[in-house]
Design a protein around this motif. Sequence first.
Motif, mmCIF file in Angstrom:
data_model
loop_
_atom_site.group_PDB
_atom_site.id
_atom_site.type_symbol
_atom_site.label_atom_id
_atom_site.label_comp_id
_atom_site.label_asym_id
_atom_site.label_seq_id
_atom_site.Cartn_x
_atom_site.Cartn_y
_atom_site.Cartn_z
ATOM 1 N N ILE A 37 0.880 -1.176 0.000
ATOM 2 C CA ILE A 37 0.000 0.000 0.000
ATOM 3 C C ILE A 37 0.911 1.218 0.000
ATOM 4 C CG2 ILE A 37 -1.777 1.275 1.248
ATOM 5 C CD1 ILE A 37 -2.611 -1.372 2.558
ATOM 6 N N GLY A 38 0.798 2.053 -1.003
ATOM 7 C CA GLY A 38 1.665 3.217 -1.109
ATOM 8 C C GLY A 38 1.286 4.301 -0.115
ATOM 9 N N GLN A 39 2.289 5.009 0.392
ATOM 10 C CA GLN A 39 1.990 6.131 1.281
ATOM 11 C C GLN A 39 1.194 7.205 0.551
ATOM 12 O OE1 GLN A 39 2.484 6.275 4.451
ATOM 13 N NE2 GLN A 39 3.797 4.502 4.770
ATOM 14 N N ALA A 43 2.969 1.791 -4.961
ATOM 15 C CA ALA A 43 3.151 0.665 -4.050
ATOM 16 C C ALA A 43 4.228 -0.268 -4.596
ATOM 17 C CB ALA A 43 1.836 -0.088 -3.883
ATOM 18 N N THR A 66 -4.083 0.850 -7.534
ATOM 19 C CA THR A 66 -2.634 1.011 -7.466
ATOM 20 C C THR A 66 -2.056 0.488 -6.159
ATOM 21 O OG1 THR A 66 -2.944 3.273 -6.681
ATOM 22 C CG2 THR A 66 -2.618 2.973 -9.039
ATOM 23 N N ASP A 67 -2.846 0.474 -5.104
ATOM 24 C CA ASP A 67 -2.409 -0.167 -3.865
ATOM 25 C C ASP A 67 -2.660 -1.668 -4.011
ATOM 26 O OD1 ASP A 67 -1.559 2.140 -2.572
ATOM 27 O OD2 ASP A 67 -3.571 2.578 -1.829
ATOM 28 N N TYR A 69 -1.880 -4.388 -2.683
ATOM 29 C CA TYR A 69 -2.261 -5.273 -1.586
ATOM 30 C C TYR A 69 -3.765 -5.243 -1.336
ATOM 31 C CZ TYR A 69 -1.932 -7.800 2.820
ATOM 32 O OH TYR A 69 -2.076 -8.736 3.811
ATOM 33 N N LEU A 641 2.040 -1.051 4.754
ATOM 34 C CA LEU A 641 2.366 0.378 4.756
ATOM 35 C C LEU A 641 3.822 0.627 5.148
ATOM 36 C CD1 LEU A 641 -0.898 1.789 6.338
ATOM 37 C CD2 LEU A 641 0.030 2.497 4.139
#
Length: 761
Positions: A37-39, A43, A66-67, A69, A641
């Motif tokens: 999961i991108g901040q 990601a 895009t996340d 997971y 994360l």
Amino acid sequence: MKHRYAFILAALLFYLQTEGQHTKEPVDYVSPNIGGIGQLLTATIPYVQYPHGMARLAPITTPGITDRYLADKIYGFPAGPAILMASVGGDSSVHTQDCASDFDHDFEVSTPYYYAADLQTWNIKAELTATMQAAYYRFTFPASAHAHLVLNMKDHAEFTVVGSNAVEGSEKVIGPVGELSGNAGETREYFYAEFSKPFPSYSTWQGNDVGHEEKRSGDSLGFVTDQRTNDGEQIEVRVGISYISTEQARRNLERDIPQWNFNQIKTNAQVVWNKALGAMEVQGGSDRQRTIFYTALYRSLGRMTDITEDGKYFSGYDHAVHNAEGHDFYIDDGIWDTYRSLHPLQLLLDARQQEDMIRSYLRMYQQSGWLPSFPSVAGDQEVMIGHHAASLIADAYSKGYRDFDLNLAYAAMRKNATEATMLPWRRGPLTSLDKVYFEKGFFPALAKGEAETVSEVTGERRQAVSVTLENAYDDWCVAQIAKALGKQPDAEYFTKLAHNYQIVFNRDIGFMAPKSADGEWVADFDPKLGGGQGGRDYFTEVDSWIYTYSVQHDVAGLIQLMGGRDSFNKKLDQLFVEQYGTSKFHFLDQFPDATGLVGLYAQGNEPSFHIPYLYDFSGQPWKTQRRVRQLMDVWYGDGPLGIPGDDDGGATSSWYVLSAVGFYPVCPGSPVYEIGSPLFARSTIRLGNGKTFQIIANHVSDRNKYIQSATLNGKPLNKPWFEHADIANGGTLILEMADQPNLQWGSSPAAAPPSMSNQAE
């Protein structure tokens, strides 16, 4: 008697715990879903591959999520340029989404060498493993009258059904690359896929045209088998890939996976990863810290590798081109972010490979006329900013790794530095803006309210101050090689350019700031919020609060510019507590790359990476020790994360790897490492030459993060840095740690690491 039994029980429990830790191998700690999961932006991808391998495999999940997971479905798996998927049912659709399946991470196994998931929609178990240039899949089917294996391809594709158990084909993956590839045509990715069970029937399609043709070419192609399976029946698919030809893909497959033996290939990959990760052995710390560490090291070894037809591998690149010698090799897609810590880490672990990478870069220079800087997937050699191949070469040379043509390397570095435009995301000859840099010492910004008139400027805008700063560093790197070759006039010229950072430092405000072509400071400049989206009028992705410290090659000179150590330290302290000047929401909207924030310091973006180590230069190394621990503890985790920002091919992870063992290269090109605060009681680095370097941190703990004293190779070390020569043939750094800083250790002016301004020029 009760006490005796209690003692025996405690001893047994201790034995079981320590024995479990002892038998856990490095690869067992790796959790590829960290960062899934991108901040804010990108990601990570849970790749299954060999270290630096060409076959990089991961489930292809729901488009648009895009996340990764958090995706709800698996759409397939990579088969070179094709997407491979399994399904069951009476109808076989030509649409990829109709084959997609629900999946659940609780029924998933994700490691560097093996991945498995339940395709719950179809009640199929999917497994995959990899070799250097081939993929191996195993699908376990339920009983079904109609079991399918599907291959989908997108644009500019072609495939051929070969007999009753194989399909081969290719797809255009990179645009025209001209001389860069030694090949005037396009670059394609090829595959050869072989099935363990002959397919009794199959269909093919192009668009909505479904038939039984053996050959297809064009856009939106597909192939699907239709066969009966028994409950628990396994069908395997092995896939060779290449960027040369389908014949080469088949040879790669036959070499890498000569027999149908999924478990053996899986075990081989596990052994390879244990050997690679075992190059850095850590003891102590928590299980969580070891998980983060080995996952970060796994990502630091992920970039692809130059591979010849006989399987020998050379260097680490991402995007493929077919070179004139007939090798599969790849262009590193991020020297801008990887020169800082990823390449120095890889140089420690395998210097031979980095030398081979440089030789590949020089081949590209001979073929295209330019050293690569940051090639885009369009293959047209567009760049971010800077010509950081100079850093890669200078760093290897300064540390004694010189198995490449230095004269050729210098010619290439010099040409990039003097003839290539510095404009962001642009490759070509010098523009009127570059000429200002050479004449006046800075890249010009637009004056406030001035419209862009230079046609070569892209949508990335000028990024004028960052361009000046990063090219000043690159010019310093060129100067080092010029000195080594005895080219004194060139050395003096490029050293002069290396001082250009001073020209964009505005003493009145204490920040690096933009100047217009007439030499005047841009009016009403805001160091925090100026420059528009991503600060790109003046900076690259972040603001002046970070880029003011982008003078790795001359920290001593920067300290002088800021008024001395006290002023420098005060301003550096402020960076870590300064707030946004607006809401955090609006700040991140303007600077989406500035994640991992501590004050305005952004651990999620590479220009920040060296900044916590600058206290080593300014007499307060204990603050470096405090800050790097804080950054590791807060911004790196063991869950989805767990990455502070874009990992950028291992760049962000490599910072953690080096910092966790206790040191970092502030200035690649200088054979020096600055000391931080190790996490582990003992770290052993197995250097590529067979020697080992150990970092021992006595009494280290979460609170005991401050260095009290140090010895290096048995001699007292009273400075917060050491040279590569001190460890190149092995060595031991011993740090005595405690919970309070020693304000005297490493704090004298004489203890500061070397910089351009405190060395003979």
